[in-house]
Design an enzyme around this catalytic site. Structure first.
Site, PDB file in Angstrom:
ATOM      1  N   HIS A  62      -6.962  -2.352 -12.034  1.00 40.48           N
ATOM      2  CA  HIS A  62      -7.946  -1.442 -11.470  1.00 40.48           C
ATOM      3  C   HIS A  62      -7.303  -0.259 -10.740  1.00 40.48           C
ATOM      4  CE1 HIS A  62     -10.332  -5.424 -11.074  1.00 40.48           C
ATOM      5  NE2 HIS A  62     -10.543  -4.899 -12.263  1.00 40.48           N
ATOM      6  N   LYS A  72      -2.582   1.169  -1.942  1.00 42.31           N
ATOM      7  CA  LYS A  72      -2.875  -0.199  -1.520  1.00 42.31           C
ATOM      8  C   LYS A  72      -1.612  -0.841  -0.972  1.00 42.31           C
ATOM      9  CE  LYS A  72      -6.231  -0.946  -5.231  1.00 42.31           C
ATOM     10  NZ  LYS A  72      -6.528  -1.715  -6.452  1.00 42.31           N
ATOM     11  N   HIS A 119      -3.542  -1.502 -10.685  1.00 44.22           N
ATOM     12  CA  HIS A 119      -3.039  -2.704 -10.028  1.00 44.22           C
ATOM     13  C   HIS A 119      -3.848  -3.918 -10.469  1.00 44.22           C
ATOM     14  CE1 HIS A 119      -3.284  -5.753  -6.786  1.00 44.22           C
ATOM     15  NE2 HIS A 119      -1.980  -5.651  -6.893  1.00 44.22           N
ATOM     16  N   TYR A 132      -5.415  -7.157   1.172  1.00 42.74           N
ATOM     17  CA  TYR A 132      -4.886  -5.832   0.910  1.00 42.74           C
ATOM     18  C   TYR A 132      -5.599  -4.758   1.702  1.00 42.74           C
ATOM     19  CZ  TYR A 132      -8.346  -5.927  -2.986  1.00 42.74           C
ATOM     20  OH  TYR A 132      -9.461  -6.057  -3.754  1.00 42.74           O
ATOM     21  N   ASP A 168     -13.503  -6.947 -16.780  1.00 40.51           N
ATOM     22  CA  ASP A 168     -12.088  -6.685 -17.078  1.00 40.51           C
ATOM     23  C   ASP A 168     -11.766  -6.950 -18.542  1.00 40.51           C
ATOM     24  OD1 ASP A 168     -11.685  -5.957 -14.453  1.00 40.51           O
ATOM     25  OD2 ASP A 168     -10.713  -7.824 -13.874  1.00 40.51           O
TER      26      ASP A 168
END
Length: 176
Positions: A62, A72, A119, A132, A168
């Site tokens: 993503h 991030k 990521h 995160y 996904d």
């Protein structure tokens, strides 16, 4: 904190500089000034937690498109993950290259993912959790992704995929 450059420009593995004694250790896990000194985006807009029940689950790949790109800082707080980043900055010398890292609750490593990188990760243990920090607020209309098994990247995932979201799974092939 100990910053180690990765093979992809502007991405870093960050290790704790532990001050240990008989009680255990103390370490700084975040410092905006030190991030700025390393040329990293120190802004934090959100902190997120992802808990994954089953080993082999993939989440990602993503990112958010301009003007909502996000940096991030990823840390695995329970279990272990195979963490993957892909440089999708068209002007980068490592455009479309990926690198992987093992993050776990026992190695205490963090991964700084710069803006313009996709990521994602695969859980290597049941009940894995990551924490995160994100530099930009989530913008649903700006979220894009790269499919986990896209032939453009040929990511070598260490385990057979046990779970992946339909969202996904259905991302189309990557196009420049």
């Amino acid at each position: 904190m100990i910053f180690t450059k990765t093979s992809l420009p502007d991405a870093f593995v960050i290790e704790l500089d532990k001050k240990e004694d008989t009680r255990g250790f103390f370490a700084r896990a975040w410092d905006a000034k030190i991030f700025e000194e390393h040329g990293l985006n120190p802004k934090i807009s959100q902190c997120n937690i992802s808990h994954t029940k089953q080993k082999g689950t993939i989440r990602g790949m993503h990112l958010q498109k301009k003007p909502f790109e996000e940096a991030k800082l990823i840390r695995c707080t329970q279990g272990k993950i195979f963490d993957v980043i892909i440089d999708l900055r068209k002007d980068s010398p490592t455009y479309k290259q990926w690198e992987s890292f093992e993050l776990s609750s026992t190695n205490f490593k963090m991964l700084y993912v710069p803006e313009g990188f996709a990521h994602g990760f695969q859980s290597l243990e049941n009940h894995t959790e990551i924490f995160y920090q994100v530099s930009q607020f989530y913008s649903p209309g700006s979220e894009i992704g790269v499919r986990w098994n896209d032939p453009t990247f040929n990511i070598s995932w260490p385990l057979e995929v046990s779970e992946i979201s339909e969202k996904d799974r259905s991302i189309p092939d990557f196009l420049d």
